[in-house]
Design an enzyme around this catalytic site. Structure first.
Site, PDB file in Angstrom:
ATOM      1  N   ARG A 169       0.814  -1.223   0.000  1.00  0.00           N
ATOM      2  CA  ARG A 169       0.000   0.000   0.000  1.00  0.00           C
ATOM      3  C   ARG A 169       0.847   1.272   0.000  1.00  0.00           C
ATOM      4  O   ARG A 169       0.344   2.353  -0.299  1.00  0.00           O
ATOM      5  CB  ARG A 169      -0.938  -0.008   1.215  1.00  0.00           C
ATOM      6  N   ASN A 175       1.045   2.285   6.837  1.00  0.00           N
ATOM      7  CA  ASN A 175       0.789   1.406   5.703  1.00  0.00           C
ATOM      8  C   ASN A 175       0.815   2.109   4.355  1.00  0.00           C
ATOM      9  O   ASN A 175       1.018   1.453   3.339  1.00  0.00           O
ATOM     10  CB  ASN A 175      -0.565   0.716   5.877  1.00  0.00           C
ATOM     11  N   ARG A 192      27.390  25.323   1.662  1.00  0.00           N
ATOM     12  CA  ARG A 192      27.362  23.875   1.477  1.00  0.00           C
ATOM     13  C   ARG A 192      28.744  23.261   1.601  1.00  0.00           C
ATOM     14  O   ARG A 192      29.763  23.889   1.329  1.00  0.00           O
ATOM     15  CB  ARG A 192      26.791  23.536   0.096  1.00  0.00           C
TER      16      ARG A 192
END
Length: 491
Positions: free
Chosen positions: A22, A242, A347
């Site tokens: 799912r 789920n 960064r």
């Protein structure tokens, strides 16, 4: 774990072999989807590890290689046990017990069985389950929850003494039983010496032809062992994931939990609805988080710093009193009193010194910027060392890559780099040196010198009239020249 008997926590068995169809994911098995900086499985293991069980086993099946690699990298103490054929929760638990037994590991004490898709389950709840199980001398103890709407869940049936007499599924329950709001979570604490035999006696006489772990409750009760139950303080802890909708719900719930903890520790969160924080983030008092702030990884915020709005920090340290606004920062250290942004990008190992500045539309990569140094706007700084008190003018670029190699740039203490300067690495601008605006420098500038590298300006008179006749530029130039000539005649 604080013991209430002499029985140890022998093991935690985590069932994580299912496919999770799912979730509709080709990239990852369900249990590796992330919530607040950890995988679903990682949250379960972090809670289990707090209890310090003698053994920690994870039953893997679908995409087992990915799950096993994840365990080796993040949770090396957990051993992976392969369930070749996914045939129910009872089968998964039996595979784990048999694998441990094959290695001569006897389960003497309490064994907790839980699932790899319950990221909200806390160590405190698991500890309470283990302690009450041991204290009551139960054969098995089930974790339950009182829920607002029990529809679809198995109801807990209790005797007058509080022991569990059974679990009835929704489809089999009477009207009176359906009114019961206490439900089964599927998480259990077993007496280890009883678990193996109980699992071996589970049958497959059901619609799915699978071995159900819930059958062990009746097996142990029929053998004369007490079946107990512990109610979770917050029913949301037992939620299993789920699909993607439930994944988002769990992320929201866990984030709310983390933000509440931060606020109670002295962090001001202006808008919790738009502020996101990972489980590894740490902070001191009097931090201020504006709307749209996202704190990821092992980010640390020192006292009095201010972050946001619209800012993402990943694995970043922000010093006391520093501010970071509308920026993206990854793996950086920002000094006390420094300022970053708005619209900056740091960064890959940036260090910004105390009271330093990285301003608007500046990108910095793998560089050190000294105390009080400033890169105020419109610049790129890569593979560079910028000295204390230096200033880089607007449009400065360190040309650090020649297409093959990356080379360093050094700007000395209190140096001044003029606007639109290109520093072609490797190059050094010495302490106290200046560079002229618009220069492209590929040679070192000695301390105290002025570096200049640009062509002499030449003006070509009448170029617009000859090359762009009839344009608005030509009309404006003609009018200006006529006015100049008239002024000259009058003079």
């Amino acid at each position: 774990m604080s013991a209430v008997s002499d029985r140890p926590l022998a093991a935690v068995l985590v069932l994580a072999a299912g496919e999770g169809t799912r979730m509709k994911s080709r990239a990852l098995p369900k249990v590796l989807h992330e919530v607040c900086g950890r995988s679903l499985l990682g949250h379960v293991l972090a809670a289990a590890e707090e209890l310090a069980p003698h053994q920690l086993a994870v039953v893997v099946g679908h995409r087992r290689e990915l799950v096993t690699d994840h365990l080796n990298e993040r949770h090396p103490r957990a051993r992976a046990v392969v369930q070749e054929r996914q045939n129910g929760t009872g089968s998964a638990a039996r595979v784990a017990v048999e694998a441990l037994a094959a290695e001569g590991l006897e389960l003497d004490g309490t064994v907790i069985v839980t699932y790899g898709d319950t990221p909200l389950l806390t160590a405190d709840t698991l500890r309470a389950l283990a302690e009450q199980h041991a204290g009551q001398g139960n054969g098995v103890t089930v974790l339950t929850a009182e829920v607002p709407d029990p529809t679809g869940y198995g109801r807990i049936l209790r005797a007058a003494d509080g022991s569990v007499t059974g679990i009835v599924e929704q489809r089999d329950a009477t009207a009176e039983q359906r009114a019961i709001s206490e439900i089964n979570s599927g998480v259990y604490a077993f007496e280890g010496k009883l678990l193996g035999d109980a699992l071996a006696r589970i049958g497959t006489d059901n619609a799915q032809g699978e071995e159900y772990l819930t059958d062990t409750l009746e097996i142990l009760r029929a053998a004369g062992h007490r079946v107990g139950a512990v109610v979770a303080e917050d029913h949301r802890e037992i939620l299993g994931i789920n699909d993607r909708v439930q994944l988002a719900e769990a992320r929201r719930l866990l984030n709310d939990r983390l933000l509440e903890r931060a606020m109670r520790a002295g962090v001001t969160v202006v808008d919790p609805a738009t502020t996101w924080i990972d489980v590894q983030v740490s902070y001191e008092q009097d931090v201020l988080l504006h709307p749209g702030t996202r704190l990821r990884g092992a980010t640390f915020l020192a006292e009095g710093c201010e972050v946001g709005p619209d800012t993402t920090l990943t694995d970043t340290e922000v010093g006391a009193g520093a501010t970071v606004a509308s920026s993206t920062v990854e793996r950086a250290r920002i000094g006390a009193g420094a300022t970053v942004g708005p619209y900056a990008y740091l960064r890959g190992g940036v260090e910004l010194g105390a009271k330093g500045k990285v301003g608007t539309f500046v990108e910095v990569k793998k560089s050190s910027i000294g105390d009080g140094a400033k890169v105020p706007h419109l610049a790129y700084v890569g593979d560079a060392t910028i000295g204390e008190g230096a200033n880089l003018g607007a449009g400065t670029i360190t040309a650090n890559w020649d297409g093959v190699n990356k080379s360093p740039t050094v700007v000395g203490r209190h140096a001044r780099v003029g606007s639109n300067t290109v520093l072609v690495a490797p190059v050094t601008v010495g302490d106290g040196a200046y560079t002229a605006a618009g220069s492209a420098l590929n040679k070192d500038v000695p301390p105290g010198a002025l570096g200049v590298s640009r062509a002499q300006q030449r003006n070509v008179a009448g170029w617009v009239a000859r090359s762009r006749p009839g344009t608005t530029s030509a009309e404006a130039a003609a009018a200006a020249l006529a006015a100049t000539a008239e002024d000259g005649e009058q003079a």
